[in-house]
Design an enzyme around this catalytic site. Structure first.
Site, PDB file in Angstrom:
ATOM      1  CG  ASP A  86      12.049  -3.873   0.311  1.00 29.32           C
ATOM      2  OD1 ASP A  86      12.570  -3.437   0.920  1.00 29.32           O
ATOM      3  OD2 ASP A  86      11.148  -3.700   0.288  1.00 29.32           O
ATOM      4  NE  ARG A 111       4.503  -6.995  -6.654  1.00 33.05           N
ATOM      5  CZ  ARG A 111       4.792  -6.701  -7.199  1.00 33.05           C
ATOM      6  NH1 ARG A 111       5.136  -5.996  -8.472  1.00 33.05           N
ATOM      7  NH2 ARG A 111       5.580  -4.875  -6.173  1.00 33.05           N
ATOM      8  CG  ASP A 124       3.764  -6.980  -3.383  1.00 31.87           C
ATOM      9  OD1 ASP A 124       2.185  -7.745  -3.311  1.00 31.87           O
ATOM     10  OD2 ASP A 124       4.372  -6.565  -3.790  1.00 31.87           O
ATOM     11  CB  SER A 149       6.715   1.490  -0.393  1.00 27.04           C
ATOM     12  OG  SER A 149       6.557   0.139  -0.110  1.00 27.04           O
TER      13      SER A 149
END
Length: 410
Positions: free
Chosen positions: A17, A98, A127, A179
């Site tokens: 990404d 995160r 996320d 992923s």
């Protein structure tokens, strides 16, 4: 799209990404300066060559922030002390990583005078919420760019095509394009064959598991490990004092070798859909068990039962990205109070994916064999229980007598 954005700070992992986001931002925001930021929470070799790659694809610089110890002490341990999990099984490996990364990104964006912060989270995932709630908590006026919500790319296959068209090197291919998210605490796997819950995870396939082996490949001989806690914080393994990072690394090694910590979960995402993931959390699974076992000795009944309610709420807050909220801070204050006497040693036996209790000691243990024994004792008069039961059951007695008087019966 606005043409006034001159400097963007990008949450950069070097994965699929974020690798394509740098040229995409250059193309769509009139060639702004892109400053890449990576938070090192234990990704290991994933950070190798990251600066060269970021600059080669258009970034002006890359910050790598070493957050490993802060991650363990300020995020992992408080969550573990709470006993917090999401939906019973998920040990929150991505969830609490995160906020600490996003906060570091905000700090750099402020120092650099950035106009915007960009992240590579999809519009379907959790996320995006975790990153953006943290940004709002510390930089409420900062513009946020989320390409997955606005660009024309619709799939990871199209991302790979974009990368190939822009000569961006990738460490994945179409056949191994899971992923993944990796840090010191865990590794997650999503996508490909895992999107069908009917498919069994390929634990024994070479290259699938990275932090350990499947239980079927683990040794036939058990491994014993003793974890020492002080006020709910693990401080030593087998008598050896270790730093927080070294302690987690050692437990990961022991757990991984014995097939500990695999979880196959179909969970409810914050945005409403269900998703299926396979998680590797070898050291964390051992640590949670050891802490839970020690608390069975050191916490009184009422505190223990109420803390279980707090654990569920705490887990949801972490999963939903609400780390920097008054409620999470208040719950942490409660948890910290409960840990004052959670000190002692827990011995566990690791065997082919199983964690077996092998003995627990604590100077604060509330277990008193003089009271609990089935043998004769001088501290507990069993006749006292009759009066207790009469009072405890009084509401039932009154209800039964009333029913009898009114001609009703069960």
């Amino acid at each position: 799209m606005s043409k006034k954005i001159k400097k963007i700070v990008l949450a950069y992992s070097g994965g699929l990404d974020t690798s394509i986001i740098i040229p995409w931002l250059k193309e769509n925001y009139d060639n702004p300066e892109i400053i890449a930021v990576s938070g090192d929470v234990g990704q290991g070799t994933e950070l190798d060559g990251l600066e060269e790659k970021a600059i080669a694809t258009g970034a002006s610089k890359l910050y790598i922030c070493d957050l490993k110890e802060e991650f363990i002490t300020d995020y992992v341990y408080p969550t573990m002390q709470a006993g917090a999990k999401y939906e019973g099984d998920y040990l929150l490996g991505t969830s609490f990583a995160r906020p600490i990364i996003a906060k570091a990104i905000v700090d750099i964006a402020k120092a650099e005078g950035a106009d915007a912060i960009c992240h590579g989270c999809t519009g379907k995932g959790n996320d995006q919420v975790r990153f953006e709630l943290t940004i709002k908590a510390f930089a409420p006026e900062m513009k946020i760019i989320a390409p997955w919500r606005i660009w024309d790319i619709k799939s990871r296959e199209e991302e790979i095509e974009y990368a190939e068209a822009h000569n961006i090197p990738l460490k994945i291919n179409r056949e191994t394009n899971y992923s993944k998210d990796k840090n010191l605490w865990h590794l997650s796997h999503e996508g490909l064959d895992l999107e069908d819950p009917a498919n069994e995870p390929m634990y024994d396939k070479e290259g699938f598991l990275e932090m350990g082996v499947s239980p079927f490949m683990a040794p036939d001989k058990p491994t014993y490990v003793t974890i020492s806690f002080e006020k709910g914080i693990p401080v030593a393994i087998d008598g050896e004092k270790l730093s927080p990072v070294a302690l987690i690394e050692k437990l990961n090694k022991l757990g991984g070798e014995n097939g500990i910590g695999l979880a196959d979960i179909c969970e409810n995402r914050l945005v409403g859909m269900k998703s299926r993931g396979v998680y590797e959390t070898p050291g964390g699974t051992i640590l949670y068990r050891a802490h839970e076992v020690l608390e069975t000795l050191c916490l009184d009944r009422d505190t223990s039962h109420y803390k279980a309610l707090v654990a569920q709420q705490f887990g949801e807050l972490v999963y939903f990205g609400k780390w920097f909220t008054p409620l999470r801070e208040a719950l942490s204050a409660f948890v910290e109070k409960t840990q004052e006497n959670v000190t002692g040693d827990v011995k566990l036996k690791l065997y082919k994916g199983n964690i077996i209790n092998a003995g627990t000691t604590s100077k604060y243990s509330l277990y008193n064999p003089e009271f609990a024994t089935f043998d004769e004792d001088d501290v507990y008069d069993q006749k006292d229980s009759a009066g207790f039961i009469n009072l405890f059951g009084l509401p039932l007695t009154v209800k039964a007598l009333m029913d009898k008087k009114n001609g009703e019966s069960k």
